[in-house]
Write a protein that holds these residues in place. Structure first.
Motif, PDB file in Angstrom:
ATOM      1  N   VAL A  18      -4.201  -0.098  31.937  1.00 51.33           N
ATOM      2  CA  VAL A  18      -4.131   0.721  30.735  1.00 51.33           C
ATOM      3  C   VAL A  18      -4.578   2.157  30.995  1.00 51.33           C
ATOM      4  CG1 VAL A  18      -4.450  -1.258  29.193  1.00 51.33           C
ATOM      5  CG2 VAL A  18      -6.447   0.069  29.924  1.00 51.33           C
ATOM      6  N   THR A  19      -4.093   3.033  30.164  1.00 48.71           N
ATOM      7  CA  THR A  19      -4.499   4.430  30.153  1.00 48.71           C
ATOM      8  C   THR A  19      -5.318   4.663  28.885  1.00 48.71           C
ATOM      9  OG1 THR A  19      -2.574   5.112  28.866  1.00 48.71           O
ATOM     10  CG2 THR A  19      -2.322   5.102  31.289  1.00 48.71           C
ATOM     11  N   GLU A  20      -5.834   5.878  28.734  1.00 49.46           N
ATOM     12  CA  GLU A  20      -6.551   6.203  27.504  1.00 49.46           C
ATOM     13  C   GLU A  20      -5.637   6.017  26.291  1.00 49.46           C
ATOM     14  OE1 GLU A  20      -8.890   9.861  25.265  1.00 49.46           O
ATOM     15  OE2 GLU A  20      -8.474  10.031  27.410  1.00 49.46           O
ATOM     16  N   GLU A  21      -4.410   6.469  26.398  1.00 49.49           N
ATOM     17  CA  GLU A  21      -3.464   6.330  25.298  1.00 49.49           C
ATOM     18  C   GLU A  21      -3.184   4.859  24.981  1.00 49.49           C
ATOM     19  OE1 GLU A  21      -2.726   8.259  28.117  1.00 49.49           O
ATOM     20  OE2 GLU A  21      -3.494  10.063  27.136  1.00 49.49           O
ATOM     21  N   ASP A  22      -3.148   4.027  26.025  1.00 50.42           N
ATOM     22  CA  ASP A  22      -2.913   2.599  25.828  1.00 50.42           C
ATOM     23  C   ASP A  22      -4.064   1.945  25.072  1.00 50.42           C
ATOM     24  OD1 ASP A  22      -0.468   2.706  27.225  1.00 50.42           O
ATOM     25  OD2 ASP A  22      -1.430   2.209  29.132  1.00 50.42           O
ATOM     26  N   ILE A  23      -5.282   2.348  25.380  1.00 55.12           N
ATOM     27  CA  ILE A  23      -6.441   1.794  24.674  1.00 55.12           C
ATOM     28  C   ILE A  23      -6.353   2.157  23.196  1.00 55.12           C
ATOM     29  CG2 ILE A  23      -8.956   1.860  24.425  1.00 55.12           C
ATOM     30  CD1 ILE A  23      -9.069   2.259  27.497  1.00 55.12           C
ATOM     31  N   ARG A  24      -5.987   3.391  22.930  1.00 50.55           N
ATOM     32  CA  ARG A  24      -5.830   3.816  21.534  1.00 50.55           C
ATOM     33  C   ARG A  24      -4.698   3.043  20.855  1.00 50.55           C
ATOM     34  NH1 ARG A  24      -9.296   7.749  20.876  1.00 50.55           N
ATOM     35  NH2 ARG A  24      -9.897   9.060  22.640  1.00 50.55           N
ATOM     36  N   ALA A  25      -3.614   2.808  21.573  1.00 48.32           N
ATOM     37  CA  ALA A  25      -2.494   2.045  21.026  1.00 48.32           C
ATOM     38  C   ALA A  25      -2.894   0.583  20.785  1.00 48.32           C
ATOM     39  CB  ALA A  25      -1.289   2.115  21.969  1.00 48.32           C
TER      40      ALA A  25
END
Length: 146
Positions: A18-25
């Motif tokens: 995961v990326t930071e954006e993925d965690i937010r998603a």
């Protein structure tokens, strides 16, 4: 990049790194906990676990760093099963491809005797993961609980 979330069982999905954006998603999708099964530094540029934990905490999500590699999968599966039982769900577990997380789930499930080996393999295959290299171990644990 879109997060490739693959549901395994009720309350548990797996995904690649995961990326930071993925965690937010994942948070926006309703996940309440993240389990990271990928060791830090396995690949250049991957999000470090400390940073991922900070992001998750900022969103009110539980975060567990539980790195696993081939030789440690069997031992780590015990902790994985305990974490799944204790964490608020739904849980998103991730590693490089999602395979390690699926193996950890399968071993924990077989040890707990919750599902047969056949059910475990079917569930993993439905999510796109081939656990044939762990078949003997999964079957041994699953059969010992029958």
């Amino acid at each position: 990049m879109t997060l490739d979330i693959r549901p395994l069982v009720d309350g548990l999905s797996v995904a690649p790194q995961v990326t930071e954006e993925d965690i937010r998603a994942a948070h926006a999708a309703g996940f309440r906990s993240i389990v990271n099964n990928r060791p830090d530094g396995e690949e250049p540029g991957q999000l470090p676990s400390a940073e991922a934990a900070r992001i998750a905490a900022g969103l009110g999500m539980a975060y567990v760093y539980m790195p696993a590699i081939g030789p440690t999968l069997d031992a780590v599966s015990d902790d994985f099963g305990k974490a799944l039982a204790a964490l608020p769900g739904p849980v998103l577990a991730h590693c490089r491809s999602g395979t390690r997380c699926t193996i950890l789930w399968a071993l924990a499930e077989a040890k707990a005797g919750t599902s047969s080996g056949e059910e475990i393999f079917r569930t993993a295959a439905a999510a796109g993961y081939d656990l044939s290299s762990y078949a003997a171990l999964i079957d041994r644990y699953a059969q010992s609980r029958v």
